[in-house]
Design an enzyme around this catalytic site. Structure first.
Site, PDB file in Angstrom:
ATOM      1  N   GLU A  74       0.886  -1.167   0.000  1.00  0.00           N
ATOM      2  CA  GLU A  74       0.000   0.000   0.000  1.00  0.00           C
ATOM      3  C   GLU A  74       0.917   1.208   0.000  1.00  0.00           C
ATOM      4  OE1 GLU A  74      -1.265   3.147   2.030  1.00  0.00           O
ATOM      5  OE2 GLU A  74      -2.057   1.715   3.487  1.00  0.00           O
TER       6      GLU A  74
ATOM      7  N   CYS B 111      -2.612   7.740   5.034  1.00  0.00           N
ATOM      8  CA  CYS B 111      -2.637   7.354   3.621  1.00  0.00           C
ATOM      9  C   CYS B 111      -3.955   7.725   2.969  1.00  0.00           C
ATOM     10  CB  CYS B 111      -2.369   5.860   3.465  1.00  0.00           C
ATOM     11  SG  CYS B 111      -3.239   4.834   4.650  1.00  0.00           S
TER      12      CYS B 111
END
Length: 529
Positions: free
Chosen positions: A266, A303
């Site tokens: 990720e 994020c």
């Protein structure tokens, strides 16, 4: 629990032979004097991986209940560390105590979620196609399928979540639940926090008499330890949360192995927010306030931070910008996790500020202290973004760009051309639904989670959550790193043809000893008890 700065290799506690490291306090950039940590050398990485390889068969043979109790013991141990864990994490990361306490609860919660997943058993996907010996022109054999673990997994701790995406975070929890031993590389930004949590896992493994090598923790500075870990033939998958550069480097290493392995990385996302005309007309002020709150949350070190906002030119957008500017100017600067992250943030906002066509809207309050992030909001025309892809590079921190569009067609063009994202958000009213259909269709192909009338910071840990998306948000758009289906990354299907019952895995035995829901000849079959 006393910190020693040592590596946790299976059941052993070993002093590394590499160079010495001290944890850093980002508030003042002073070294934390105790303990002195050391980098793992190649022999320790090899030892951890070899132990994991030897542990794989006995660990995957443990029943789901044993692994569920293991995960619950880890959760209990983390909570049992109490203020010791929170104080150390605060010292190493600068994150507020309340934030860390919430993250600790999330970490324990996701461990317990996977314990529940194990007990439910559906993760095994036990499926039967009965033999049809009389079928013409060819008989069908007895066929049964279930999922088994991949093998030892390398997990990389993330800087921005020292608990929930680190040593006992979602990657570790889902891999252990699947039956995969785990070797974790501790993040340089929170070495002491990592050791505390690692010792909890090590103790739980010993107490439940799990095979040595079920868990190991290694530390290092730079990329050497991580590259060696991913290169080791015993490792069969990788879980990573971090920068695009870091994720791509691990992907290249994994792909270059004689046996390539999956890297579930990720990496990068700017999480676009689309303000549709009806919503902007009715709620410009309240949307602006909520947006700024999301933007600066945790110094923007999420994020899912909303880094780009799109709206159509006009007085409603002006009202949004005016309110957002005032609210941002009231926000205090915050300490970033490391000096490296702060430096990258400063370079990012400098790069944006120097771009032609970019106009500063507002800044947060200035703080001359060390590693302090000041919120920044910019605006530009869609035409500038369309010709300058660099404006859409992620800036990790509390900065965002508002893109002024001439019409909704430009918003749709943006949605169709943007890179993969973790999230996309639409603010809308009933009169915006027709416009929203095209945006949703475009973002379904790019984002793992699409929100209506909210903001993406805050990721619920549950069965339905998807924390993933098309590249470069992640390396594999078919997966998620949060939620119960994260376990699927570390499993693979195996079909068993014409097997005697004694050789079948427990999930496929005729008498259903695990008491599972199973699919038999295309129909779901409930357990008999």
């Amino acid at each position: 629990m006393q910190l020693t700065g040592e590596q946790l290799i299976g059941y052993q506690v070993v002093r590394g032979k590499g160079r010495e490291l001290l944890a850093m306090n980002p508030h003042d950039q002073q070294a934390i004097s105790t303990p002195v940590f050391t980098c793992a050398t190649g022999d320790l990485v090899d030892q951890a991986c070899e132990l994991a390889e030897h542990a794989f068969d006995p660990f995957r043979a443990t029943d789901p209940e044993t692994r569920a109790r293991f995960l619950e013991a880890i959760a209990d141990g983390i909570m049992g560390l109490g203020s010791t864990l929170i104080e150390r994490a605060h010292l190493e990361t600068g994150l507020p105590v309340a934030r860390l306490e919430g993250e600790r609860g999330r970490t324990a919660g996701q461990l317990r979620l996977f314990a529940t997943v194990l007990r439910q058993g559906r993760w095994q996907t036990a499926t039967f196609d009965s033999a049809l010996p009389e079928r013409q022109p060819l008989p069908r054999p007895d066929l049964r399928m279930c999922k088994i673990p991949l093998g030892p997994v390398a997990v990389f701790g993330a800087s921005n979540f020292p608990l929930a995406f680190s040593v006992a975070g979602g990657d570790t929890a889902s891999a252990l639940a699947a039956g995969c031993p785990v070797v974790v590389k501790a993040h340089r930004a929170h070495l002491g926090t990592s050791e505390l949590v690692g010792r909890v896992i090590q103790e739980a493994s010993k107490r439940l008499e799990l095979p040595e090598g079920t868990f190991s923790l290694v530390a290092g500075d730079g990329s050497d330890v991580g590259q060696q870990l991913v290169s080791h033939p015993a490792i069969k998958a990788v879980g990573f949360t971090g920068s695009r550069a870091g994720g791509l480097a691990l992907m290249r290493t994994a792909a270059a192995r004689p046996e390539p392995i999956p890297v579930y990385a990720e990496m990068s996302s700017i999480n676009p927010v689309f303000l549709l005309p009806g919503a902007l007309a009715n709620r410009a002020g309240s949307i602006a306030t909520a947006f700024v709150d999301a933007l600066v949350m945790g110094a923007g070190q999420f994020c899912t931070n909303p880094g780009v906002v799109l709206a159509v030119e006009g007085p409603d957008l002006d009202a949004f910008l005016a309110r957002a500017g005032v609210h941002l100017s009231e926000k205090a600067a915050q300490t970033m996790l490391t000096s490296g992250i702060h430096s990258a943030y400063a370079q990012g906002i400098s790069r944006i500020s120097d771009e032609p066509g970019i106009e500063a809207v507002a800044s947060g309050q200035l703080d001359s202290g060390i590693n302090q992030a000041q919120g920044q909001l910019y605006q530009t025309a869609f035409a500038n973004v369309a010709t300058n892809a660099g404006l859409l590079e992620e800036v990790f921190g509390p900065a965002a760009i508002v893109i002024r569009c001439q019409n909704v067609e430009e918003m749709l063009a943006f949605a169709q051309s943007i890179e993969g994202q973790l999230t996309a958000t639409l603010h809308l009213e009933n009169q915006d639904l027709k416009i929203a259909q095209g945006l949703v269709q475009a973002m379904e192909k790019k984002a793992g989670r699409i929100l209506i009338n909210g903001f993406p910071t805050g990721v619920e840990v549950c069965d339905t959550m998807v924390h993933g998306g098309a590249f470069p948000a992640t390396s594999d758009s078919r997966t998620t790193s949060v939620g119960s289906t994260a376990i699927e990354r570390f499993l693979r299907p195996v079909c068993y043809q014409n097997f005697p019952d004694i050789l079948l895995p427990a999930a496929l035995k005729q008498d259903n000893p695990l008491n599972l829901w199973r699919q038999v000849d295309g129909k779901p079959l409930a357990p008999s008890r």
